[in-house]
Write a protein that holds these residues in place. Sequence first.
Motif, PDB file in Angstrom:
ATOM      1  N   GLU A 210     -12.344   7.626   4.517  1.00  0.00           N
ATOM      2  CA  GLU A 210     -11.672   8.872   4.871  1.00  0.00           C
ATOM      3  C   GLU A 210     -10.583   8.658   5.922  1.00  0.00           C
ATOM      4  N   LEU A 211     -10.437   7.435   6.396  1.00  0.00           N
ATOM      5  CA  LEU A 211      -9.515   7.137   7.486  1.00  0.00           C
ATOM      6  C   LEU A 211      -8.063   7.376   7.070  1.00  0.00           C
ATOM      7  N   GLU A 228     -10.857  -6.114   3.020  1.00  0.00           N
ATOM      8  CA  GLU A 228     -11.549  -4.846   2.811  1.00  0.00           C
ATOM      9  C   GLU A 228     -10.662  -3.643   3.135  1.00  0.00           C
ATOM     10  N   PHE A 229      -9.540  -3.871   3.825  1.00  0.00           N
ATOM     11  CA  PHE A 229      -8.609  -2.782   4.091  1.00  0.00           C
ATOM     12  C   PHE A 229      -8.060  -2.196   2.792  1.00  0.00           C
ATOM     13  N   GLY A 230      -8.187  -2.941   1.711  1.00  0.00           N
ATOM     14  CA  GLY A 230      -7.761  -2.444   0.408  1.00  0.00           C
ATOM     15  C   GLY A 230      -8.538  -1.220  -0.037  1.00  0.00           C
ATOM     16  N   GLN A 231      -9.676  -0.968   0.620  1.00  0.00           N
ATOM     17  CA  GLN A 231     -10.507   0.187   0.286  1.00  0.00           C
ATOM     18  C   GLN A 231     -10.063   1.453   1.013  1.00  0.00           C
ATOM     19  N   LEU A 232      -9.133   1.326   1.954  1.00  0.00           N
ATOM     20  CA  LEU A 232      -8.706   2.467   2.761  1.00  0.00           C
ATOM     21  C   LEU A 232      -7.648   3.275   2.005  1.00  0.00           C
ATOM     22  N   VAL A 233      -8.078   3.955   0.970  1.00  0.00           N
ATOM     23  CA  VAL A 233      -7.155   4.604   0.038  1.00  0.00           C
ATOM     24  C   VAL A 233      -6.471   5.834   0.633  1.00  0.00           C
ATOM     25  N   ASN A 234      -7.013   6.375   1.720  1.00  0.00           N
ATOM     26  CA  ASN A 234      -6.408   7.574   2.326  1.00  0.00           C
ATOM     27  C   ASN A 234      -5.563   7.267   3.551  1.00  0.00           C
ATOM     28  N   LEU A 235      -5.435   5.992   3.883  1.00  0.00           N
ATOM     29  CA  LEU A 235      -4.719   5.607   5.094  1.00  0.00           C
ATOM     30  C   LEU A 235      -3.234   5.924   4.986  1.00  0.00           C
ATOM     31  N   GLN A 236      -2.704   6.589   6.008  1.00  0.00           N
ATOM     32  CA  GLN A 236      -1.295   6.958   6.044  1.00  0.00           C
ATOM     33  C   GLN A 236      -0.557   6.282   7.198  1.00  0.00           C
ATOM     34  N   ASN A 246      -2.928 -13.866  12.385  1.00  0.00           N
ATOM     35  CA  ASN A 246      -2.360 -15.012  11.670  1.00  0.00           C
ATOM     36  C   ASN A 246      -1.323 -14.572  10.640  1.00  0.00           C
ATOM     37  N   SER A 247      -1.613 -13.456   9.970  1.00  0.00           N
ATOM     38  CA  SER A 247      -0.692 -12.955   8.950  1.00  0.00           C
ATOM     39  C   SER A 247      -1.045 -11.512   8.609  1.00  0.00           C
ATOM     40  N   PHE A 248      -0.144 -10.882   7.849  1.00  0.00           N
ATOM     41  CA  PHE A 248      -0.377  -9.520   7.369  1.00  0.00           C
ATOM     42  C   PHE A 248      -0.553  -9.527   5.845  1.00  0.00           C
ATOM     43  N   LYS A 249      -0.906 -10.683   5.321  1.00  0.00           N
ATOM     44  CA  LYS A 249      -0.966 -10.861   3.880  1.00  0.00           C
ATOM     45  C   LYS A 249      -1.893  -9.877   3.181  1.00  0.00           C
ATOM     46  N   SER A 250      -3.000  -9.579   3.835  1.00  0.00           N
ATOM     47  CA  SER A 250      -4.007  -8.729   3.195  1.00  0.00           C
ATOM     48  C   SER A 250      -3.512  -7.306   2.974  1.00  0.00           C
ATOM     49  N   LEU A 251      -2.408  -6.919   3.595  1.00  0.00           N
ATOM     50  CA  LEU A 251      -1.875  -5.575   3.376  1.00  0.00           C
ATOM     51  C   LEU A 251      -1.475  -5.380   1.921  1.00  0.00           C
ATOM     52  N   ASP A 252      -1.227  -6.481   1.216  1.00  0.00           N
ATOM     53  CA  ASP A 252      -0.857  -6.388  -0.200  1.00  0.00           C
ATOM     54  C   ASP A 252      -1.991  -5.838  -1.051  1.00  0.00           C
ATOM     55  N   PHE A 253      -3.215  -5.882  -0.528  1.00  0.00           N
ATOM     56  CA  PHE A 253      -4.368  -5.382  -1.271  1.00  0.00           C
ATOM     57  C   PHE A 253      -4.541  -3.876  -1.122  1.00  0.00           C
ATOM     58  N   MET A 254      -3.780  -3.284  -0.238  1.00  0.00           N
ATOM     59  CA  MET A 254      -3.967  -1.872   0.047  1.00  0.00           C
ATOM     60  C   MET A 254      -3.432  -1.020  -1.089  1.00  0.00           C
ATOM     61  N   GLN A 255      -4.175   0.050  -1.421  1.00  0.00           N
ATOM     62  CA  GLN A 255      -3.876   0.874  -2.585  1.00  0.00           C
ATOM     63  C   GLN A 255      -3.080   2.139  -2.257  1.00  0.00           C
ATOM     64  N   SER A 256      -2.921   2.445  -0.951  1.00  0.00           N
ATOM     65  CA  SER A 256      -2.185   3.652  -0.587  1.00  0.00           C
ATOM     66  C   SER A 256      -0.772   3.594  -1.159  1.00  0.00           C
ATOM     67  N   LYS A 257      -0.315   4.703  -1.718  1.00  0.00           N
ATOM     68  CA  LYS A 257       1.009   4.725  -2.315  1.00  0.00           C
ATOM     69  C   LYS A 257       2.101   4.632  -1.266  1.00  0.00           C
ATOM     70  N   GLU A 258       1.884   5.284  -0.138  1.00  0.00           N
ATOM     71  CA  GLU A 258       2.882   5.252   0.922  1.00  0.00           C
ATOM     72  C   GLU A 258       2.172   5.179   2.256  1.00  0.00           C
ATOM     73  N   ILE A 259       2.555   4.237   3.077  1.00  0.00           N
ATOM     74  CA  ILE A 259       1.841   4.023   4.336  1.00  0.00           C
ATOM     75  C   ILE A 259       2.841   3.639   5.420  1.00  0.00           C
ATOM     76  N   LEU A 260       2.630   4.145   6.593  1.00  0.00           N
ATOM     77  CA  LEU A 260       3.480   3.839   7.735  1.00  0.00           C
ATOM     78  C   LEU A 260       2.926   2.605   8.417  1.00  0.00           C
ATOM     79  N   VAL A 261       3.703   1.529   8.419  1.00  0.00           N
ATOM     80  CA  VAL A 261       3.208   0.248   8.921  1.00  0.00           C
ATOM     81  C   VAL A 261       4.064  -0.237  10.079  1.00  0.00           C
ATOM     82  N   PHE A 262       3.412  -0.631  11.151  1.00  0.00           N
ATOM     83  CA  PHE A 262       4.069  -1.254  12.286  1.00  0.00           C
ATOM     84  C   PHE A 262       3.778  -2.742  12.201  1.00  0.00           C
ATOM     85  N   ASP A 263       4.728  -3.555  11.819  1.00  0.00           N
ATOM     86  CA  ASP A 263       4.545  -5.003  11.768  1.00  0.00           C
ATOM     87  C   ASP A 263       5.112  -5.643  13.022  1.00  0.00           C
ATOM     88  N   PHE A 264       4.689  -6.850  13.295  1.00  0.00           N
ATOM     89  CA  PHE A 264       5.246  -7.581  14.424  1.00  0.00           C
ATOM     90  C   PHE A 264       5.309  -9.063  14.076  1.00  0.00           C
TER      91      PHE A 264
END
Length: 294
Positions: A210-211, A228-236, A246-264
């Motif tokens: 629900e996050l 497991e962040f790929g399960q956060l389908v409601n994340l905005q 080490n990396s942000f590679k796992s963000l590719d598994f996320m299913q949200s259609k549109e998400i606000l991401v702060f990368d560094f």
Amino acid sequence: MNKNFTYTIIAFLAVALQTVVGQISSKEKAVLIDLYNATNGSQWTTQWNLDKPVSTWKGVKVEDNKVVGLNLFRNNLEGTLPQTIYKLKSLQDLNLAFNKISGEIPETITKLKELRNVHLEMNLLTGEIPSKIGDLANLESIVLFNNLMKGEIPKSVGKLKKLKVFNVSSNKLSGIIPDELGSLSKLESLGLFENNLVGFIPKELGNLVELRELVIANNQLMGDIPQEFGQLVNLQVLQLQNNKFNSFKSLDFMQSKEILVFDFDGKKPSLKFRDLNTAKTGVAETEFEEDKEN
């Protein structure tokens, strides 16, 4: 019956009714006076007239002759919270945000079993989050951002099965993110921004389906983003910048259609709207909004 006598009776009943409405026990009234004295009530923006009924006091909500709400948002409270606060047995909502309250949150607050919402953000609170915070089974939100609190996030937070908002950003908290947070199945917003948290992100956070907001930027977190962040389908909103990942590679598994991401990337942060299905990105801006009086 004499008309004058009738009018006298009616007037008497009206006064009696007015007295009963909003009346609370002497014990609860004493707690409110403790709070008034402990936080320099004579200097509040809107003061209480202690000679008038409690029902006239700013921010005090009374139901069935019991205090159920206390809202003194931005009212220039300066001092400490009284230990006696636990005697407000029916208290559901506590909002003392945007004041100058210092000292520790009394451990006795964990005895308020009806408590649902706690807003103590933007104060000068020190000490630790009460270790028995998990005893507040009805708690739906706890907001403590922008204080001076230290210590670790208590594992007992994981017992708060009704919790929707947990925000302790901009404090001096240390230690790891407890795995137990992953059991908060109703959580919609998790704010841990700008503390001294270390270690890995628990994979259990992937259970928080629900996050909608996850803000863990500006800490000392390391390792990889859990798949497991790929399960956060409601994340905005996801903010990760200024850690040691080490990396942000796992963000590719996320299913949200549109998400606000702060990368560094170690040099400069980039804030983007990412359409993870089409790989399209667009720049977005955010701004801090002060909490408003409820």
